[in-house]
Design a protein around this motif. Structure first.
Motif, short mmCIF file in Angstrom:
data_model
loop_
_atom_site.label_atom_id
_atom_site.label_comp_id
_atom_site.label_asym_id
_atom_site.label_seq_id
_atom_site.Cartn_x
_atom_site.Cartn_y
_atom_site.Cartn_z
N LYS A 189 29.90 43.22 29.77
CA LYS A 189 30.29 42.48 30.97
C LYS A 189 31.21 43.33 31.85
CE LYS A 189 29.82 37.79 29.09
NZ LYS A 189 28.88 37.26 30.10
N VAL A 190 32.18 43.97 31.23
CA VAL A 190 33.11 44.82 31.98
C VAL A 190 32.36 45.98 32.63
CG1 VAL A 190 35.09 46.37 31.77
CG2 VAL A 190 35.10 44.17 30.57
N THR A 191 31.45 46.56 31.90
CA THR A 191 30.70 47.71 32.39
C THR A 191 29.80 47.35 33.57
OG1 THR A 191 30.70 48.74 30.19
CG2 THR A 191 29.03 49.50 31.76
N ASN A 192 29.19 46.19 33.52
CA ASN A 192 28.23 45.80 34.55
C ASN A 192 28.85 45.11 35.76
OD1 ASN A 192 26.11 46.82 33.01
ND2 ASN A 192 25.76 44.87 31.96
N GLU A 193 30.12 44.80 35.68
CA GLU A 193 30.77 44.07 36.79
C GLU A 193 30.88 44.93 38.05
OE1 GLU A 193 31.41 41.23 38.59
OE2 GLU A 193 32.05 40.56 36.58
N ARG A 194 30.55 44.34 39.17
CA ARG A 194 30.65 45.06 40.45
C ARG A 194 31.58 44.36 41.44
NH1 ARG A 194 29.25 48.15 37.58
NH2 ARG A 194 27.44 49.56 37.55
N ASP A 195 31.89 43.11 41.22
CA ASP A 195 32.76 42.36 42.12
C ASP A 195 34.21 42.80 41.95
OD1 ASP A 195 32.95 39.61 43.81
OD2 ASP A 195 34.65 39.76 42.44
N HIS A 196 34.88 43.13 43.04
CA HIS A 196 36.25 43.67 43.00
C HIS A 196 37.22 42.71 42.31
CE1 HIS A 196 39.82 45.87 44.49
NE2 HIS A 196 40.33 44.67 44.67
N GLU A 197 37.24 41.46 42.73
CA GLU A 197 38.18 40.49 42.16
C GLU A 197 37.89 40.21 40.69
OE1 GLU A 197 39.17 40.53 46.20
OE2 GLU A 197 37.18 40.20 45.34
N LYS A 198 36.63 40.11 40.34
CA LYS A 198 36.29 39.88 38.94
C LYS A 198 36.66 41.09 38.08
CE LYS A 198 32.38 36.76 39.80
NZ LYS A 198 30.91 36.57 39.60
N ARG A 199 36.46 42.27 38.62
CA ARG A 199 36.88 43.48 37.89
C ARG A 199 38.37 43.44 37.59
NH1 ARG A 199 34.26 49.08 40.23
NH2 ARG A 199 32.36 49.04 38.95
N ALA A 200 39.15 43.10 38.59
CA ALA A 200 40.60 43.03 38.40
C ALA A 200 40.95 41.98 37.35
CB ALA A 200 41.31 42.72 39.72
N ALA A 201 40.23 40.87 37.36
CA ALA A 201 40.48 39.81 36.38
C ALA A 201 40.15 40.28 34.96
CB ALA A 201 39.67 38.57 36.73
N TRP A 202 39.08 41.06 34.81
CA TRP A 202 38.74 41.59 33.49
C TRP A 202 39.86 42.48 32.95
CZ3 TRP A 202 35.48 39.20 30.74
CH2 TRP A 202 34.26 38.73 31.22
N ILE A 203 40.45 43.30 33.83
CA ILE A 203 41.55 44.16 33.37
C ILE A 203 42.78 43.33 33.03
CG2 ILE A 203 42.99 46.15 33.91
CD1 ILE A 203 39.94 46.67 33.48
N CYS A 204 42.99 42.25 33.76
CA CYS A 204 44.08 41.33 33.39
C CYS A 204 43.81 40.74 32.00
CB CYS A 204 44.21 40.21 34.42
SG CYS A 204 44.82 40.74 36.03
N LEU A 205 42.56 40.41 31.74
CA LEU A 205 42.21 39.87 30.42
C LEU A 205 42.48 40.90 29.32
CD1 LEU A 205 40.86 37.30 29.12
CD2 LEU A 205 38.75 38.65 29.06
N LEU A 206 42.16 42.16 29.59
CA LEU A 206 42.45 43.21 28.61
C LEU A 206 43.96 43.38 28.42
CD1 LEU A 206 39.83 45.99 29.48
CD2 LEU A 206 39.68 44.12 27.81
N THR A 207 44.72 43.18 29.50
CA THR A 207 46.18 43.23 29.40
C THR A 207 46.67 42.14 28.45
OG1 THR A 207 46.34 44.05 31.68
CG2 THR A 207 48.34 43.15 30.70
N ALA A 208 46.12 40.93 28.62
CA ALA A 208 46.48 39.81 27.74
C ALA A 208 46.10 40.12 26.30
CB ALA A 208 45.80 38.53 28.21
N ALA A 209 44.94 40.76 26.11
CA ALA A 209 44.47 41.08 24.76
C ALA A 209 45.40 42.08 24.07
CB ALA A 209 43.05 41.64 24.83
N CYS A 210 45.85 43.09 24.80
CA CYS A 210 46.78 44.07 24.22
C CYS A 210 48.07 43.38 23.77
CB CYS A 210 47.10 45.16 25.22
SG CYS A 210 45.74 46.31 25.56
N ALA A 211 48.56 42.46 24.61
CA ALA A 211 49.79 41.74 24.25
C ALA A 211 49.56 40.85 23.04
CB ALA A 211 50.26 40.92 25.44
N ALA A 212 48.40 40.18 23.00
CA ALA A 212 48.09 39.30 21.87
C ALA A 212 48.01 40.08 20.57
CB ALA A 212 46.78 38.56 22.14
N ALA A 213 47.53 41.31 20.66
CA ALA A 213 47.40 42.16 19.47
C ALA A 213 48.72 42.84 19.10
CB ALA A 213 46.33 43.22 19.71
N GLY A 214 49.74 42.69 19.94
CA GLY A 214 51.01 43.36 19.68
C GLY A 214 50.92 44.85 19.90
#
Length: 259
Positions: A189-214
């Motif tokens: 999903k991250v690889t195929n995303e082309r929409d600017h706002e959705k791309r930014a949201a995916w990176i925010c999700l990865l930010t949340a994931a890093c925090a969740a994993a400590g």
């Protein structure tokens, strides 16, 4: 480690255009949407679920007692040296940056009831696991020095350039493996995303994931808040060196106290 209750939000504060990006991980449901800034329309794109373990918002988040005029250390650390031309933030205590700070605070208030009641360390939103994402720096610190010699993307296209470079070099896949989120569907999903706002949201999700994993590197201080970035083990050499130099320069100048 479970990554099934995470939310990432790219603020976008236009009142007339759909400039907000939202990405979520709820059980087996992974998705992203583009919508407006008002809660009535934003909430339509957030799956109903138990409280989110971590919510990451792309926008300046400060402690409740921080004045609008507060000059933030976390921003100052990324506007000089090598970061200046590669992935710097705007300053959020005046002009456009202040508008974004207010929009981020409004967004945090909108979703606070969705966040886990037990905050993670260094969260500046009282009683809620809500953190600040900065997608440009999140991607930028993962890229090798040689990538930045290839091209100088226009300012408005900088994020999409960084996103494309991250995909091309495989750093997103390495990040997911490092934090233990081995999800081929997400990477697709991250690889195929082309929409600017959705791309930014995916990176925010990865930010949340890093925090969740400590496994995050939080940069800033208690007074002005923290920018949450990938684990330090994955930072490119230039980025780690630039941050160390900037901390030393600010400390030596007495411009701000580095904690």
């Amino acid at each position: 480690m479970s990554f099934d209750r995470l939310l990432g939000i790219d603020v976008g504060y236009s009142r007339s255009r759909p400039t907000t990006g939202i990405a979520w991980s709820v059980g087996e449901d992974l998705g992203a949407a583009r919508t407006h800034s008002d809660w009535a329309r934003r909430q339509r794109h957030i799956p109903a679920s138990a409280a989110s373990a971590v919510i990451a918002i792309d926008g300046p988040l400060t402690p409740p007692e921080a004045p609008d005029t507060l000059d933030r250390l976390c921003e100052r650390l990324f506007i000089r040296g090598a970061f200046q031309a590669r992935c710097k933030p705007g300053l959020s205590h005046h002009g456009y940056g202040l508008d974004l700070r207010k929009a981020a605070a409004e967004t945090a208030a909108q979703v606070r009831h969705l966040a886990a009641a037990t905050p993670i360390v260094k969260s500046v939103v009282p009683g809620a696991a809500i953190i600040e994402a900065f997608p440009n720096a999140f991607l930028g610190v993962l890229l090798g020095d040689e990538r930045f010699a290839l091209s100088r993307a226009a300012k408005r296209k900088k994020f999409d350039w960084l996103y494309d470079q991250a995909l091309e070099t495989g750093v997103v896949g390495r990040l997911l493996g490092f934090i233990g989120w081995n999800n081929e569907g997400l990477l697709e999903k991250v690889t195929n995303e082309r929409d600017h706002e959705k791309r930014a949201a995916w990176i925010c999700l990865l930010t949340a994931a890093c925090a969740a994993a400590g496994k995050s590197e939080a940069v800033g201080d208690e007074a002005g808040g923290w920018i949450w970035l990938p684990p330090a083990e994955l930072w490119a050499g230039w980025a780690a060196e630039a941050l160390a130099r900037n901390k030393a320069a600010i400390s030596a100048s007495g411009e701000m106290r580095v904690r």
